[in-house]
Design an enzyme around this catalytic site. Structure first.
Site, mmCIF file in Angstrom:
data_model
loop_
_atom_site.group_PDB
_atom_site.id
_atom_site.type_symbol
_atom_site.label_atom_id
_atom_site.label_comp_id
_atom_site.label_asym_id
_atom_site.label_seq_id
_atom_site.Cartn_x
_atom_site.Cartn_y
_atom_site.Cartn_z
ATOM 1 N N ASP A 136 13.444 30.029 -5.611
ATOM 2 C CA ASP A 136 12.956 29.060 -4.626
ATOM 3 C C ASP A 136 11.858 29.664 -3.761
ATOM 4 O OD1 ASP A 136 14.628 30.851 -3.347
ATOM 5 O OD2 ASP A 136 16.050 29.366 -2.636
ATOM 6 N N ASN A 193 27.014 26.981 3.376
ATOM 7 C CA ASN A 193 27.436 25.624 3.006
ATOM 8 C C ASN A 193 27.547 25.452 1.491
ATOM 9 O OD1 ASN A 193 24.795 25.602 2.173
ATOM 10 N ND2 ASN A 193 24.089 24.042 3.602
ATOM 11 N N HIS A 211 25.267 26.349 -0.765
ATOM 12 C CA HIS A 211 24.036 26.116 -1.532
ATOM 13 C C HIS A 211 23.709 27.301 -2.433
ATOM 14 C CE1 HIS A 211 21.402 27.750 1.987
ATOM 15 N NE2 HIS A 211 21.273 28.611 1.006
ATOM 16 N N GLU A 228 20.921 22.125 -1.576
ATOM 17 C CA GLU A 228 21.835 21.862 -0.469
ATOM 18 C C GLU A 228 22.935 20.896 -0.911
ATOM 19 O OE1 GLU A 228 21.617 23.710 1.972
ATOM 20 O OE2 GLU A 228 19.767 23.591 3.130
HETATM 21 C C1 GLP Z 1 18.614 31.326 1.362
HETATM 22 C C2 GLP Z 1 18.212 31.365 -0.105
HETATM 23 C C3 GLP Z 1 19.417 31.468 -1.010
HETATM 24 C C4 GLP Z 1 20.359 32.554 -0.521
HETATM 25 C C5 GLP Z 1 20.839 32.203 0.865
HETATM 26 C C6 GLP Z 1 21.860 33.185 1.427
HETATM 27 O O1 GLP Z 1 18.908 30.054 1.808
HETATM 28 N N1 GLP Z 1 17.452 30.220 -0.470
HETATM 29 O O2 GLP Z 1 18.977 31.736 -2.336
HETATM 30 O O3 GLP Z 1 21.442 32.683 -1.398
HETATM 31 O O4 GLP Z 1 19.702 32.177 1.706
HETATM 32 O O5 GLP Z 1 21.200 34.257 2.004
HETATM 33 P P1 GLP Z 1 21.896 35.583 2.511
HETATM 34 O O6 GLP Z 1 22.083 36.413 1.298
HETATM 35 O O7 GLP Z 1 20.878 36.181 3.437
HETATM 36 O O8 GLP Z 1 23.150 35.212 3.172
#
Ligand code: GLP
Length: 264
Positions: free
Chosen positions: A67, A136, A138, A143
């Site tokens: 993404d 959440n 995702h 989402e």
């Molecule tokens: C972002 C990314 C996700 C990732 C999430 C969790 O929203 N788009 O791909 O998994 O953050 O991030 P973290 O690993 O910092 O908790």
């Protein structure tokens, strides 16, 4: 789903990195699906070390990131392209022209999404997809309420995700509310999926992913449909699972099986 429960985030990163190292040793021209966020950062450090020690090469690798923020170009320090360069690509022998991140500065984002899907197909599909998970549930920026068969598209971020990711932006700095993300269907097409989760702030999302119903309310629950998905968790992220003993027992049995196969 294979559920691996390890003591802490160090062990999670090591376990995850080994899966990638084995993949690259078995198939040096692998197509990797990569992720951003704080969770995969130490896995990337281990891949850098393995590359610099000559254990793996990325020369023939192609990569596709999950993404990107819509509205940020790759030179923006908060863009996911910038993150990937800093955290991985700048330190390994990968050909950067073969590293793909959805274009956050696309003039026509809808066309860019279609092109991204086609580029993945032209590369032969993703061999192994790395995932983190949002609080959440995702995956990528899919989402809750995302279609379980969705493809790469523009996605609006929830307030919860915007708030969670605000820590990366300085005060007053523009923070995008839109993204381009691989769809859940795109992720499910990967031959293997490796999801890492650490910390008790992920425990509810992991509970819903593993033991909840298959539901768009928890996008990661779609991994229940995948034939080759492994969830690598630390004890904190696994702390709300009801069947931890069973998952640990399966892992012991798996190890015995692997050991006996290695002997024969
Ligand atoms: C972002 C990314 C996700 C990732 C999430 C969790 O929203 N788009 O791909 O998994 O953050 O991030 P973290 O690993 O910092 O908790």
């Amino acid at each position: 789903m294979q559920i691996v429960i390890l003591k802490n985030s160090v062990e999670v990163a090591e376990y995850g990195a080994n899966i990638f190292i084995e993949q690259l040793q078995a198939k040096p021209d692998s197509v990797l699906g990569l992720a951003t966020g704080s969770t995969p950062m130490s896995l990337y450090r281990q891949l850098i070390n393995a590359n610099q020690a000559g254990e793996v090469s990325f020369v023939k690798v192609k990569s596709f990131n999950l993404d990107e923020y819509l509205g940020l170009d790759g030179s923006h320090p908060q863009s996911y392209r910038y993150f990937m360069n800093e955290q991985l690509f700048d330190h390994i022998d990968i050909d950067k022209s073969q590293t793909f991140v959805p274009p956050g500065d696309a003039q026509d984002p809808i066309e860019a999404c279609e092109r991204y899907e086609n580029q993945i197909i032209e590369a032969g599909g993703i061999d192994i997809q790395l995932l983190g998970i949002g609080r959440n549930g995702h995956i990528g920026f899919n989402e809750p309420s995302s279609g379980l068969m969705s493809r790469t598209r523009v996605k609006t971020l929830t307030k919860a995700t915007i708030d969670d990711n605000a820590r990366f932006f300085s005060e007053g700095e523009y923070q995008p509310h839109l993204s381009i993300t691989m769809g859940i269907g795109t992720i499910l097409d990967a031959k293997k999926v490796v999801l890492l989760a650490t910390g008790d702030n992920k425990a509810d999302a992991i509970k819903a992913t593993v033991e909840g119903a298959l539901s768009a309310s928890c996008p990661a629950s779609a991994l229940q449909l995948h034939r080759n998905a492994v969830l690598v968790l630390d004890e904190a992220a696994a702390s709300k699972l009801s069947d931890c003993d069973f998952y640990r027992h399966i892992e012991v049995e798996n190890q015995k099986l692997r050991a006996s196969l290695a002997k024969s």
